[in-house]
Design an enzyme around this catalytic site. Structure first.
Site, PDB file in Angstrom:
ATOM      1  N   ARG A  38      -0.191  -8.995  13.553  1.00  0.00           N
ATOM      2  CA  ARG A  38      -0.689  -8.091  12.673  1.00  0.00           C
ATOM      3  C   ARG A  38      -1.406  -8.588  11.442  1.00  0.00           C
ATOM      4  O   ARG A  38      -2.416  -8.265  11.023  1.00  0.00           O
ATOM      5  CB  ARG A  38       0.832  -7.359  12.214  1.00  0.00           C
ATOM      6  N   ARG A  44      11.646  -7.173   5.065  1.00  0.00           N
ATOM      7  CA  ARG A  44      11.638  -5.799   5.521  1.00  0.00           C
ATOM      8  C   ARG A  44      11.996  -5.600   7.101  1.00  0.00           C
ATOM      9  O   ARG A  44      12.857  -4.576   7.271  1.00  0.00           O
ATOM     10  CB  ARG A  44      10.028  -5.174   5.601  1.00  0.00           C
ATOM     11  N   LYS A  97       0.989  -1.368   0.027  1.00  0.00           N
ATOM     12  CA  LYS A  97       0.042  -0.160  -0.106  1.00  0.00           C
ATOM     13  C   LYS A  97       0.845   1.149   0.009  1.00  0.00           C
ATOM     14  O   LYS A  97       0.593   2.194  -0.896  1.00  0.00           O
ATOM     15  CB  LYS A  97      -1.180   0.098   1.375  1.00  0.00           C
ATOM     16  N   ARG A 120      12.097  -2.310  11.429  1.00  0.00           N
ATOM     17  CA  ARG A 120      10.881  -1.652  12.156  1.00  0.00           C
ATOM     18  C   ARG A 120      10.539  -2.549  13.260  1.00  0.00           C
ATOM     19  O   ARG A 120      10.517  -3.849  13.442  1.00  0.00           O
ATOM     20  CB  ARG A 120       9.487  -1.610  10.933  1.00  0.00           C
ATOM     21  N   ARG A 178      -9.161   0.693   8.863  1.00  0.00           N
ATOM     22  CA  ARG A 178      -8.616  -0.507   9.280  1.00  0.00           C
ATOM     23  C   ARG A 178      -9.858  -1.352  10.034  1.00  0.00           C
ATOM     24  O   ARG A 178      -9.303  -2.634  10.308  1.00  0.00           O
ATOM     25  CB  ARG A 178      -7.471  -0.529  10.166  1.00  0.00           C
TER      26      ARG A 178
HETATM   27  P1  ADP Z   1       1.270  -2.339   8.049  1.00  0.00           P
HETATM   28  O1  ADP Z   1       0.217  -1.918   7.140  1.00  0.00           O
HETATM   29  O2  ADP Z   1       2.498  -2.825   7.525  1.00  0.00           O
HETATM   30  O3  ADP Z   1       0.920  -3.206   9.417  1.00  0.00           O
HETATM   31  P2  ADP Z   1       1.078   0.635   9.225  1.00  0.00           P
HETATM   32  O4  ADP Z   1       2.466   1.131   9.011  1.00  0.00           O
HETATM   33  O5  ADP Z   1       0.154   0.905   8.238  1.00  0.00           O
HETATM   34  O6  ADP Z   1       1.773  -0.941   9.002  1.00  0.00           O
HETATM   35  O7  ADP Z   1       0.676   0.616  10.578  1.00  0.00           O
HETATM   36  C1  ADP Z   1       1.626   0.302  11.795  1.00  0.00           C
HETATM   37  C2  ADP Z   1       0.852   0.141  12.892  1.00  0.00           C
HETATM   38  O8  ADP Z   1       0.199   1.427  13.214  1.00  0.00           O
HETATM   39  C3  ADP Z   1      -0.381  -0.799  13.132  1.00  0.00           C
HETATM   40  O9  ADP Z   1      -0.016  -2.193  13.356  1.00  0.00           O
HETATM   41  C4  ADP Z   1      -1.338  -0.238  14.002  1.00  0.00           C
HETATM   42  O10 ADP Z   1      -0.775  -0.454  15.584  1.00  0.00           O
HETATM   43  C5  ADP Z   1      -1.128   1.284  13.789  1.00  0.00           C
HETATM   44  N1  ADP Z   1      -2.093   1.740  12.964  1.00  0.00           N
HETATM   45  C6  ADP Z   1      -2.028   2.306  11.891  1.00  0.00           C
HETATM   46  N2  ADP Z   1      -2.980   2.612  11.246  1.00  0.00           N
HETATM   47  C7  ADP Z   1      -4.219   2.509  12.303  1.00  0.00           C
HETATM   48  C8  ADP Z   1      -5.568   2.803  12.342  1.00  0.00           C
HETATM   49  N3  ADP Z   1      -6.156   3.430  11.196  1.00  0.00           N
HETATM   50  N4  ADP Z   1      -6.171   2.434  13.418  1.00  0.00           N
HETATM   51  C9  ADP Z   1      -5.332   1.569  14.375  1.00  0.00           C
HETATM   52  N5  ADP Z   1      -4.097   1.514  14.202  1.00  0.00           N
HETATM   53  C10 ADP Z   1      -3.345   2.023  13.367  1.00  0.00           C
END
Ligand code: ADP
Length: 187
Positions: A145, A128, A13, A134, A88
Site C-alpha cells: 500500500r 492499527r 486523514k 483490518r 488516489r
Molecule cells: P488507507 O488510506 O489506510 O490505505 P483506505 O481506507 O483509504 O486506506 O482504503 C483502503 C483500500 O480501499 C485501498 O487500499 C484501496 O484498495 C481501496 N480504495 C479506497 N479508495 C480508493 C480509491 N479512490 N481508488 C481506488 N481504490 C481505493
C-alpha cells in the site's frame, strides 16, 4: 469549502477529516470506508472491490466514481465536503474536476496533504493492525500500500500544486496540534 485530504495510508486523514467535517459542518466521504461497507454488505461492488483491497491494490477507478458522484450529488454536499481517500491517482483527480463541473459545483478549494515519513507510517499501520484487525494491515500488504501510494497517489501533490491548491501540513504531533495546523491552511 471543498477539500481533498491527501496522505499516505495511516497519515491520519480519517481522524483529521472527521474533526474537520464536524468543525466546518460539512459532510466527509471516505472511499475506503464506503468500500469496506460494500464488502461487509456483500454487494456486487463489494465483491469486485474486496480482493483488490485485501491485496493492498487500488480498486479499478470506475468502481469508486459511482460512490463519489452519488455522495457529491446529495444536497448537503452543496455547501462543501471533505474527501478522504479520493482521488488516489491523477486520472481520478481529473474525473473529480470534471464531475464537479458537471454537477454545477464550484471547483475544489484546497488539497491538504498530511505529511508523515514512511518509517512512522509503517509503525502506525502495524499498531492499527493489532488494534483494529483490518485485513489490509498485514506486513506485506502494508508495504504494498505504501508503494502504491508513492507511485500513484504522491504525483497528485504536483497536480494540486500546479493548480495552486496544495497545502502541506506536518502530520506528526498530537491530534489537536495537527488539527490546528489543518485549520490554519483551510481558513
Ligand atoms: P488507507 O488510506 O489506510 O490505505 P483506505 O481506507 O483509504 O486506506 O482504503 C483502503 C483500500 O480501499 C485501498 O487500499 C484501496 O484498495 C481501496 N480504495 C479506497 N479508495 C480508493 C480509491 N479512490 N481508488 C481506488 N481504490 C481505493
Amino acid at each position: 469549502m471543498r477539500i481533498v485530504l491527501l496522505g499516505a495510508p495511516g497519515s491520519g486523514k480519517g481522524t483529521q477529516g472527521k474533526i474537520l467535517a464536524a468543525h466546518l459542518g460539512i459532510p466527509k466521504l471516505s472511499t475506503g470506508d464506503a468500500l469496506r461497507a460494500a464488502v461487509a454488505a456483500g454487494t456486487e461492488l463489494g465483491k469486485k472491490a474486496g480482493p483488490c483491497m485485501a491485496a493492498g491494490k487500488l480498486v479499478p477507478d470506475e468502481l469508486v466514481y459511482g460512490i463519489v458522484e452519488e455522495r457529491l450529488a446529495q444536497p448537503d454536499a452543496h455547501r462543501g465536503f471533505i474527501l478522504d481517500g479520493f482521488p488516489r491517482n491523477v486520472a481520478q483527480a481529473q474525473v473529480l474536476d470534471s464531475m464537479l463541473a458537471r454537477l454545477n459545483e464550484t471547483p475544489l478549494d484546497r488539497a491538504v496533504h498530511l505529511h508523515v515519513e514512511d518509517e512512522e507510517i509503517i509503525k502506525r499501520l502495524h499498531e492499527r493492525a493489532v488494534q483494529e484487525g483490518r485485513h489490509d494491515d498485514q506486513p506485506d500488504v502494508i508495504r504494498h500500500r505504501i508503494e502504491v501510494y508513492n507511485e500513484e497517489t504522491h504525483p497528485l501533490l504536483d497536480y494540486y500544486e500546479a493548480q495552486g491548491k496544495l497545502a502541506t501540513v506536518e502530520g506528526v504531533g498530537t491530534v489537536e496540534e495537527i488539527m490546528q495546523r489543518v485549520l490554519k491552511v483551510v481558513a
